[in-house]
Design a protein around this motif. Structure first.
Motif, PDB file in Angstrom:
ATOM      1  N   ASP A 146       0.506  -1.341  -0.002  1.00 46.44           N
ATOM      2  CA  ASP A 146      -0.017   0.393  -0.042  1.00 46.44           C
ATOM      3  C   ASP A 146       0.985   1.439  -0.012  1.00 46.44           C
ATOM      4  N   THR A 147       1.336   1.865  -1.347  1.00 48.36           N
ATOM      5  CA  THR A 147       2.032   2.482  -1.277  1.00 48.36           C
ATOM      6  C   THR A 147       1.939   3.969  -0.612  1.00 48.36           C
ATOM      7  N   THR A 148       1.050   4.478   0.799  1.00 51.71           N
ATOM      8  CA  THR A 148       1.094   5.597   0.620  1.00 51.71           C
ATOM      9  C   THR A 148       1.743   6.281   1.281  1.00 51.71           C
ATOM     10  N   PRO A 149       2.147   7.633   0.820  1.00 48.45           N
ATOM     11  CA  PRO A 149       2.715   9.113   0.882  1.00 48.45           C
ATOM     12  C   PRO A 149       3.572   8.483   2.474  1.00 48.45           C
ATOM     13  N   GLU A 150       3.120   7.674   3.486  1.00 52.72           N
ATOM     14  CA  GLU A 150       4.175   7.609   4.786  1.00 52.72           C
ATOM     15  C   GLU A 150       4.784   6.363   4.505  1.00 52.72           C
ATOM     16  N   TRP A 151       4.485   5.268   3.471  1.00 54.61           N
ATOM     17  CA  TRP A 151       4.694   4.109   3.540  1.00 54.61           C
ATOM     18  C   TRP A 151       5.977   4.365   2.467  1.00 54.61           C
ATOM     19  N   CYS A 152       6.268   4.966   1.620  1.00 50.30           N
ATOM     20  CA  CYS A 152       7.052   5.183   0.547  1.00 50.30           C
ATOM     21  C   CYS A 152       7.741   6.568   1.455  1.00 50.30           C
ATOM     22  N   ALA A 153       7.666   7.007   1.809  1.00 49.01           N
ATOM     23  CA  ALA A 153       8.854   7.857   3.065  1.00 49.01           C
ATOM     24  C   ALA A 153       9.651   7.683   3.560  1.00 49.01           C
ATOM     25  N   ARG A 154       9.063   5.881   4.138  1.00 48.23           N
ATOM     26  CA  ARG A 154      10.098   5.180   5.121  1.00 48.23           C
ATOM     27  C   ARG A 154      10.352   4.311   3.766  1.00 48.23           C
ATOM     28  N   HIS A 155       9.792   3.713   3.127  1.00 45.94           N
ATOM     29  CA  HIS A 155      10.669   1.755   2.245  1.00 45.94           C
ATOM     30  C   HIS A 155      10.747   2.632   1.261  1.00 45.94           C
ATOM     31  N   ALA A 156      10.504   3.822   0.541  1.00 46.41           N
ATOM     32  CA  ALA A 156      10.750   4.160  -0.867  1.00 46.41           C
ATOM     33  C   ALA A 156      12.601   3.370  -1.314  1.00 46.41           C
ATOM     34  N   THR A 157      12.205   2.724  -2.270  1.00 49.93           N
ATOM     35  CA  THR A 157      14.199   2.105  -2.354  1.00 49.93           C
ATOM     36  C   THR A 157      14.589   3.778  -3.709  1.00 49.93           C
ATOM     37  N   GLU A 158      15.954   3.400  -3.729  1.00 51.04           N
ATOM     38  CA  GLU A 158      17.165   4.347  -4.525  1.00 51.04           C
ATOM     39  C   GLU A 158      17.308   2.834  -5.346  1.00 51.04           C
ATOM     40  N   PRO A 159      17.395   3.815  -6.678  1.00 55.39           N
ATOM     41  CA  PRO A 159      18.365   2.823  -7.796  1.00 55.39           C
ATOM     42  C   PRO A 159      19.855   2.343  -7.174  1.00 55.39           C
ATOM     43  N   GLN A 160      20.344   1.202  -7.219  1.00 52.88           N
ATOM     44  CA  GLN A 160      21.761   0.475  -6.790  1.00 52.88           C
ATOM     45  C   GLN A 160      22.301   0.707  -8.550  1.00 52.88           C
ATOM     46  N   LEU A 161      23.373   1.324  -8.643  1.00 54.43           N
ATOM     47  CA  LEU A 161      24.152   1.397  -9.703  1.00 54.43           C
ATOM     48  C   LEU A 161      25.431   1.008  -9.764  1.00 54.43           C
ATOM     49  N   ARG A 162      25.639   0.504  -9.063  1.00 50.66           N
ATOM     50  CA  ARG A 162      27.353  -0.158  -8.973  1.00 50.66           C
ATOM     51  C   ARG A 162      27.924  -1.270  -9.607  1.00 50.66           C
ATOM     52  N   PRO A 163      28.353  -1.083 -10.581  1.00 47.65           N
ATOM     53  CA  PRO A 163      27.917  -2.832 -11.105  1.00 47.65           C
ATOM     54  C   PRO A 163      28.930  -3.520 -10.693  1.00 47.65           C
ATOM     55  N   PHE A 164      28.342  -5.176 -10.612  1.00 48.58           N
ATOM     56  CA  PHE A 164      28.777  -5.958  -9.384  1.00 48.58           C
ATOM     57  C   PHE A 164      29.355  -5.283  -8.188  1.00 48.58           C
ATOM     58  N   GLN A 165      28.427  -5.487  -7.353  1.00 47.24           N
ATOM     59  CA  GLN A 165      27.955  -4.668  -5.982  1.00 47.24           C
ATOM     60  C   GLN A 165      27.816  -6.146  -5.300  1.00 47.24           C
ATOM     61  N   PHE A 166      27.121  -6.880  -6.221  1.00 41.28           N
ATOM     62  CA  PHE A 166      25.665  -8.447  -5.107  1.00 41.28           C
ATOM     63  C   PHE A 166      27.983  -9.076  -5.058  1.00 41.28           C
ATOM     64  N   LEU A 167      29.141  -8.588  -5.960  1.00 41.74           N
ATOM     65  CA  LEU A 167      30.132  -9.399  -5.117  1.00 41.74           C
ATOM     66  C   LEU A 167      30.803  -9.555  -3.832  1.00 41.74           C
ATOM     67  N   ALA A 168      30.333  -8.093  -3.593  1.00 37.21           N
ATOM     68  CA  ALA A 168      30.494  -7.455  -1.964  1.00 37.21           C
ATOM     69  C   ALA A 168      29.919  -7.789  -0.821  1.00 37.21           C
ATOM     70  N   ASP A 169      28.662  -7.814  -1.903  1.00 30.12           N
ATOM     71  CA  ASP A 169      27.163  -8.344  -1.004  1.00 30.12           C
ATOM     72  C   ASP A 169      27.427  -9.965  -0.245  1.00 30.12           C
ATOM     73  N   ILE A 170      27.843 -10.647  -0.935  1.00 30.03           N
ATOM     74  CA  ILE A 170      27.814 -12.201  -0.969  1.00 30.03           C
ATOM     75  C   ILE A 170      29.106 -11.901  -0.117  1.00 30.03           C
ATOM     76  N   GLY A 171      30.628 -11.271  -0.272  1.00 26.88           N
ATOM     77  CA  GLY A 171      31.495 -10.915   0.889  1.00 26.88           C
ATOM     78  C   GLY A 171      31.375 -10.667   1.956  1.00 26.88           C
ATOM     79  N   LYS A 172      30.023 -10.135   2.433  1.00 22.96           N
ATOM     80  CA  LYS A 172      29.763  -9.701   3.856  1.00 22.96           C
ATOM     81  C   LYS A 172      29.480 -10.285   4.485  1.00 22.96           C
ATOM     82  N   GLU A 173      28.645 -10.907   3.668  1.00 21.82           N
ATOM     83  CA  GLU A 173      27.593 -12.505   4.703  1.00 21.82           C
ATOM     84  C   GLU A 173      28.542 -13.541   4.477  1.00 21.82           C
TER      85      GLU A 173
END
Length: 380
Positions: A65-92
């Protein structure tokens, strides 16, 4: 939130509903473009349909339910860095044991696996060139990511799913893997077509039953439409719909059966709608179009006779007629059935039926002997 099983359930249920709606067009297309109806090809087509819905459900659901309140807390920003998933896998990552529970790695594997069927179906079913299929995989992934970035193109208040450039890379990788694995689909039986689409095929019992099933489907749908119209018309004048056995019998049985199984064949060249879809054509003893009186006999020896017996209360005789029709459709080599035996009609592949133009072209010309004689006199 929605779990991983729910999108699969939605995809299978939605695919089943769409398969029922598209079954008749697919069967007609298959007989005309492939020349025959292959069970294996149908299974792959159904799998492609379910996969298309799964691609939608797994990439766009859940829809919050994308209300203004929900969007203010959960709206996502684009991830534009290539191969960021390798760093994410390494962290976990924390040893070999935790690697199996690494959510970042699971996400990458899932995104690759999600586009493997696209590469397989695109290469095998649609006969796409490898580069074209891979490009289609990239374009589909880009479309999905842009759909997520724009909140389904502005339908929702904000972007509720993450636009990730790495998804473009791993999705395209999945399409490449699918292209490589596409030859596996050749192992599915019931796909090979040995003759050209224009070549006649044998008349089999399975084909006769498929045409009969389609006729039953059309009769049922027509009856449902007539009954629905009757209910709507009645509700306009009266708040309640009262039972009328005679009218219900007329709209639910007599009119649909007589229209589709008697009048439509009489208006055409003898074939019912189901027979036309599977490219079957009834012919008389001389191989030409059946006469009207033979079509009436066929109707009396088939569906018309069955419902006449039921109306008279002779249910055992009606059951015996159905049994005899089934046996005679199975046992004789021409699979004509009881109605064909009564009427003297047989069923052939519609592509084997000769047109009047063909017959006149093959007929000998009456003036040919005289012309030959003149040529002989000239030569002498």
């Amino acid at each position: 939130m929605i779990d991983r099983e729910t999108p699969a359930i939605i995809a299978f249920l939605g695919g089943g509903v769409l398969a029922l709606l598209l079954a008749v067009p697919y069967i007609a297309w298959s007989y005309r473009r492939r020349g025959e109806f292959g069970l294996g090809h149908m299974v792959l087509a159904l799998g492609c349909l379910v996969y298309a819905l799964a691609l939608w459900t797994y990439t766009l659901l859940p829809v919050p339910d994308t209300t203004p309140e929900w969007c203010a807390r959960h709206a996502t920003e684009p991830q534009l860095r290539p191969f960021q998933f390798l760093a994410d896998i390494g962290k976990e990552a924390d040893g070999a044991r935790s690697l199996l529970d690494n959510s970042a790695l699971q996400q990458v594997v899932l995104n690759i696996a999600l586009f493997v069927p696209l590469g397989m179906f695109g290469r095998h079913l649609f006969r796409g060139k490898p580069l074209v299929v891979v490009a289609a995989g990239f374009a589909m992934s880009l479309f999905i990511e842009c759909t997520q970035l724009t909140g389904v193109w502005g339908l929702f208040g904000c972007s509720y799913r993450l636009f990730d450039v790495d998804d473009l890379l791993v999705n395209t990788t999945g399409a490449v893997v699918g292209v490589v694995m596409a030859p596996i689909l050749r192992l599915v039986p019931g796909q090979r077509v040995r003759l050209a689409p224009t070549e006649p095929r044998p008349v089999t019992m399975r084909r006769r039953l498929l045409g009969s099933f389609l006729d039953l489907l059309f009769v049922t749908l027509f009856a449902g439409v007539l009954m629905a119209v009757r209910v709507l018309v009645t509700l306009i004048d009266h708040p309640e719909v009262h039972a009328d056995p005679d009218l219900d019998w007329l709209l639910g049985y007599a009119i649909p059966i007589a229209t589709l199984l008697l009048f439509v064949p009489l208006a055409g060249r003898g074939a019912t709608m189901g027979q036309r879809i599977v490219m079957l054509a009834p012919v008389g003893p001389d191989g030409g179009p059946p006469s009207s009186w033979r079509l009436l006999l066929r109707f009396a020896g088939g569906t018309g006779g069955y419902f006449t017996l039921v109306m008279c209360g002779w249910n055992y005789a009606a059951a015996l007629l159905i049994f005899a029709s089934f046996v005679l459709m199975w046992r004789p080599r021409d699979h004509r059935g009881l109605s064909g035996l009564v009427s003297g009609l047989r069923v052939i592949d519609a592509r084997a039926r000769r047109s009047p133009a063909d017959e006149s072209a093959d007929a000998p010309e009456e003036d040919a002997p005289e012309e030959d004689a003149r040529e002989g006199l000239v030569r002498d």
